[in-house]
Design a protein around this motif. Structure first.
Motif, PDB file in Angstrom:
ATOM      1  N   ALA A  11       0.846  -1.196   0.000  1.00 37.81           N
ATOM      2  CA  ALA A  11       0.000   0.000   0.000  1.00 37.81           C
ATOM      3  C   ALA A  11       0.882   1.246   0.000  1.00 37.81           C
ATOM      4  N   ARG A  12       0.343   2.328  -0.521  1.00 40.34           N
ATOM      5  CA  ARG A  12       1.092   3.580  -0.511  1.00 40.34           C
ATOM      6  C   ARG A  12       1.273   4.057   0.931  1.00 40.34           C
ATOM      7  N   VAL A  13       2.511   4.438   1.259  1.00 38.27           N
ATOM      8  CA  VAL A  13       2.829   5.011   2.567  1.00 38.27           C
ATOM      9  C   VAL A  13       3.660   6.263   2.325  1.00 38.27           C
ATOM     10  N   ASP A  14       3.108   7.413   2.686  1.00 39.09           N
ATOM     11  CA  ASP A  14       3.832   8.669   2.531  1.00 39.09           C
ATOM     12  C   ASP A  14       4.794   8.888   3.687  1.00 39.09           C
ATOM     13  N   ASN A  15       5.796   9.741   3.459  1.00 43.71           N
ATOM     14  CA  ASN A  15       6.623  10.163   4.577  1.00 43.71           C
ATOM     15  C   ASN A  15       5.719  10.748   5.658  1.00 43.71           C
ATOM     16  N   PRO A  16       5.871  10.324   6.906  1.00 37.58           N
ATOM     17  CA  PRO A  16       4.974  10.807   7.961  1.00 37.58           C
ATOM     18  C   PRO A  16       5.156  12.295   8.253  1.00 37.58           C
ATOM     19  N   ILE A  17       4.033  12.975   8.469  1.00 34.06           N
ATOM     20  CA  ILE A  17       4.028  14.391   8.837  1.00 34.06           C
ATOM     21  C   ILE A  17       3.811  14.490  10.344  1.00 34.06           C
ATOM     22  N   ARG A  18       4.584  15.314  10.996  1.00 31.08           N
ATOM     23  CA  ARG A  18       4.446  15.479  12.444  1.00 31.08           C
ATOM     24  C   ARG A  18       3.034  15.975  12.788  1.00 31.08           C
ATOM     25  N   PRO A  19       2.457  15.512  13.901  1.00 31.23           N
ATOM     26  CA  PRO A  19       1.108  15.945  14.290  1.00 31.23           C
ATOM     27  C   PRO A  19       1.038  17.467  14.456  1.00 31.23           C
ATOM     28  N   ASP A  26       7.183  24.782  16.740  1.00 32.78           N
ATOM     29  CA  ASP A  26       8.511  25.134  16.224  1.00 32.78           C
ATOM     30  C   ASP A  26       8.474  25.292  14.706  1.00 32.78           C
ATOM     31  N   PHE A  27       9.608  25.726  14.154  1.00 30.91           N
ATOM     32  CA  PHE A  27       9.771  25.884  12.717  1.00 30.91           C
ATOM     33  C   PHE A  27      10.604  24.750  12.123  1.00 30.91           C
ATOM     34  N   GLU A  28      10.728  23.643  12.868  1.00 35.98           N
ATOM     35  CA  GLU A  28      11.482  22.499  12.363  1.00 35.98           C
ATOM     36  C   GLU A  28      10.716  21.842  11.218  1.00 35.98           C
ATOM     37  N   GLU A  29      11.429  21.071  10.412  1.00 39.42           N
ATOM     38  CA  GLU A  29      10.808  20.407   9.264  1.00 39.42           C
ATOM     39  C   GLU A  29       9.632  19.548   9.708  1.00 39.42           C
ATOM     40  N   MET A  30       8.541  19.630   8.961  1.00 39.94           N
ATOM     41  CA  MET A  30       7.316  18.906   9.315  1.00 39.94           C
ATOM     42  C   MET A  30       7.398  17.424   9.005  1.00 39.94           C
ATOM     43  N   GLN A  31       8.166  17.092   7.973  1.00 38.82           N
ATOM     44  CA  GLN A  31       8.129  15.729   7.440  1.00 38.82           C
ATOM     45  C   GLN A  31       9.286  14.893   7.966  1.00 38.82           C
ATOM     46  N   ASN A  32       9.007  13.650   8.288  1.00 40.66           N
ATOM     47  CA  ASN A  32      10.037  12.680   8.655  1.00 40.66           C
ATOM     48  C   ASN A  32      10.183  11.656   7.530  1.00 40.66           C
ATOM     49  N   ALA A  33      11.330  11.006   7.480  1.00 41.35           N
ATOM     50  CA  ALA A  33      11.586  10.029   6.424  1.00 41.35           C
ATOM     51  C   ALA A  33      11.213   8.624   6.872  1.00 41.35           C
ATOM     52  N   LEU A  34      10.800   7.795   5.911  1.00 40.06           N
ATOM     53  CA  LEU A  34      10.560   6.383   6.180  1.00 40.06           C
ATOM     54  C   LEU A  34      11.892   5.649   6.321  1.00 40.06           C
ATOM     55  N   TYR A 196      14.275  32.386   1.198  1.00 42.17           N
ATOM     56  CA  TYR A 196      13.495  33.294   2.032  1.00 42.17           C
ATOM     57  C   TYR A 196      11.984  33.258   1.775  1.00 42.17           C
ATOM     58  N   GLY A 197      11.550  32.735   0.658  1.00 39.51           N
ATOM     59  CA  GLY A 197      10.126  32.750   0.342  1.00 39.51           C
ATOM     60  C   GLY A 197       9.366  31.515   0.762  1.00 39.51           C
ATOM     61  N   ILE A 198      10.082  30.462   1.150  1.00 38.62           N
ATOM     62  CA  ILE A 198       9.464  29.215   1.602  1.00 38.62           C
ATOM     63  C   ILE A 198       9.887  28.986   3.051  1.00 38.62           C
ATOM     64  N   PRO A 199       8.946  28.801   3.967  1.00 36.11           N
ATOM     65  CA  PRO A 199       9.292  28.695   5.390  1.00 36.11           C
ATOM     66  C   PRO A 199      10.162  27.491   5.722  1.00 36.11           C
ATOM     67  N   ASN A 200      10.846  27.604   6.837  1.00 32.78           N
ATOM     68  CA  ASN A 200      11.791  26.578   7.270  1.00 32.78           C
ATOM     69  C   ASN A 200      11.122  25.228   7.484  1.00 32.78           C
ATOM     70  N   MET A 201       9.866  25.203   7.938  1.00 33.44           N
ATOM     71  CA  MET A 201       9.220  23.915   8.219  1.00 33.44           C
ATOM     72  C   MET A 201       8.944  23.123   6.945  1.00 33.44           C
ATOM     73  N   LYS A 202       8.866  23.803   5.789  1.00 33.08           N
ATOM     74  CA  LYS A 202       8.703  23.112   4.511  1.00 33.08           C
ATOM     75  C   LYS A 202      10.048  22.801   3.867  1.00 33.08           C
ATOM     76  N   LYS A 286      12.472  27.591  17.484  1.00 28.36           N
ATOM     77  CA  LYS A 286      11.378  27.532  18.448  1.00 28.36           C
ATOM     78  C   LYS A 286      10.305  28.546  18.081  1.00 28.36           C
ATOM     79  N   ALA A 287       9.031  28.159  18.253  1.00 30.58           N
ATOM     80  CA  ALA A 287       7.922  29.081  17.975  1.00 30.58           C
ATOM     81  C   ALA A 287       8.052  30.329  18.845  1.00 30.58           C
ATOM     82  N   THR A 288       7.528  31.456  18.349  1.00 33.73           N
ATOM     83  CA  THR A 288       7.682  32.729  19.048  1.00 33.73           C
ATOM     84  C   THR A 288       6.324  33.297  19.448  1.00 33.73           C
ATOM     85  N   LYS A 289       6.371  34.458  20.081  1.00 39.86           N
ATOM     86  CA  LYS A 289       5.162  35.201  20.449  1.00 39.86           C
ATOM     87  C   LYS A 289       5.129  36.540  19.712  1.00 39.86           C
TER      88      LYS A 289
END
Length: 474
Positions: A11-19, A26-34, A196-202, A286-289
């Motif tokens: 079955a198709r399994v995508d790279n998991p995205i953090r909840p 935070d601004f860390e990458e959203m996606q993890n690798a299989l 600069y035009g694409i955020p760090n989490m992507k 880290k996320a900010t205010k």
């Protein structure tokens, strides 16, 4: 094709995205690798297609691209090689057409996957994730640097103005062919919109920096904080370099000409994303205010609108809403939009999902626009909205609502005209040449705002055109 039944067995399994509740902190990458084993199973799902629409199904209907990858990527070949555990050969096939797959493997909308033959009745192959796996193997084992090393130099100097995907792609290809390449960038770091035009989490910025580091090690020079027409003239470039390639992107953003537009707190989306990314580079992920207690409105949709929403969420906004002037797309394909065309259906982007989970309610108002702003002490305080019909405001539907920050994500109109004017360019041709013999134009500056993969393709093609024009082969 190693496993003719792979698409039936796995079955198709995508790279998991953090909840959502985790990643908005935070601004860390959203996606993890299989795992490597699971990745090879995903590659095994690639079918032995008679006509692989993922990369040969790209065609035009009424002048509009409607299907598959535009970059001639040899997708079935490197999928098969990943399955066979022949990663270096997969890397060689992938980078034969795409010199920057670490970008597309993270941010491309993957028209190849929706055009996949298996997507006709099921779920297409994880082509984008497979691509990312291959290039990460390339960096891990140092194949990237080896693949870009020129055999010898030919003595021809080329200037590349602009360091987005098209500029980096052209610079990489020409340097590999033996040209001496210098890249000029007006920002403080190379990469253009991928920096600069694409955020760090992507797209984590260390991914861009990693590529630039290798390019420098291979002899490509970068001159940042250098704007043509301001810090260096067109005449100086033409005198120092035998060829000049303009890959300045389509940075002229569409604006909103309504009363109150001059108020502080109303800004272009790219300017906002640039400031946010620079803050992440400076202070960490880290996320900010920064927007604590603020009501934010994003005018416009697409990837940029989603990126603004997600960034505002991570900056602690009290509320985020979105206005879309267009009608909401249908939830399912219409008969007039069959496979393998890109599915014109309504779906939530990652930023919209985050905002809805955080704030609840309906996030996006369709067929709605802003017709004016009001302020206090020079700063925006409220917004006048109106329903629209055929993109025109409907009189009598105006409403006023409070707002602290307005982000304009309404797309781009084209290249910075002053750069083209500096070189006296009045005609840009389909083969990347211009009416100025020494000057070439590629990427969004030539074809208008588009995908990262189009920029990479244009960079590769203009490099080939320049090489042929010089009639020098190493």
């Amino acid at each position: 094709m190693a496993d003719p039944f792979g698409f039936m067995k796995y079955a198709r399994v995508d790279n998991p995205i953090r909840p959502v509740e985790e990643r908005i902190k935070d601004f860390e990458e959203m996606q993890n690798a299989l795992s490597d084993d699971e990745r090879r199973k995903q590659a095994a799902r690639c079918m032995n297609c008679g006509v692989p629409h993922c990369h040969v199904g790209f065609f035009y209907a009424g002048g509009r691209a409607v299907s598959g990858c535009p970059n001639d990527n040899l997708i079935p070949e490197w999928n098969d090689l990943v399955y066979r555990n022949e990663d270096k050969r997969a890397f060689e096939r992938l980078t034969k057409t795409n010199p920057l797959p670490e970008f597309t493997g993270r941010v491309c909308p993957a028209p190849c996957e929706v055009a996949c033959n298996e997507a006709l009745h099921g779920k297409g192959i994880t082509i984008k994730d497979n691509e990312r796996f291959i290039i990460e193997q390339g960096f891990k084992f140092d194949w990237v640097k080896d693949s870009g090393t020129p055999l010898r130099r030919n003595g021809v100097k080329v200037a590349v103005v602009g360091s987005g995907p098209a500029g980096l792609s052209a610079a990489w290809e020409l340097n590999k062919l033996g040209y001496t390449v210098t890249v000029f960038e007006r920002d403080d770091y190379p990469g253009g919109l991928v920096m600069y035009g694409i955020p760090n989490m992507k797209l984590p910025k260390e991914i861009v920096q990693r590529r630039v580091k290798v390019m420098k090690e291979l002899g490509i020079k970068f001159k940042v904080n250098t704007e043509v027409g301001v810090d260096i003239t067109a005449a100086e470039l033409k005198k120092e370099f035998q060829r000049v390639i303009l890959t300045v992107g389509a940075r002229s953003a569409r604006d909103l000409d309504v009363p109150g537009r001059q108020l502080k707190g109303i800004m272009q989306a790219v300017d906002y994303l640039t400031l946010a990314t620079k803050q992440v580079i400076k202070d960490g992920t880290k996320a900010t205010k920064a927007l604590a207690g603020k009501k934010v409105v994003v005018i416009g949709g697409g990837d940029t609108g989603n990126d603004c929403i997600a960034t505002a969420v991570r900056q602690g906004a009290a509320e985020v809403r979105q206005l879309e002037i267009t009608r909401q797309a249908p939830k399912k394909r219409l008969a007039s939009n069959p496979w393998p065309q890109w599915p014109m259906v309504s779906k939530l982007g990652y930023g919209q999902k985050e905002a809805q989970e955080l704030f609840g309610g309906v996030l996006t108002s369709y067929e709605m626009t802003a017709v004016g702003f009001k302020g206090k002490k020079g700063k925006v305080a409220s917004m006048i909205t109106s329903k629209v019909r055929l993109f025109k405001p409907i009189e009598g539907t105006e409403q006023e609502q409070p707002v602290d920050l307005v982000l304009l994500a309404m797309g781009f109109t084209g290249a910075q005209q002053s750069v083209l004017d500096a070189f006296n360019i009045t005609q840009v041709n389909d083969d990347y040449t211009t009416d100025q013999e020494q000057i070439y134009v590629a990427g969004d500056a030539r074809r208008g705002p588009s995908l990262v993969i189009w920029g990479i393709h244009e960079g590769r093609m203009v490099a080939d055109t320049v090489d042929q024009s010089c009639q020098v082969h190493v």
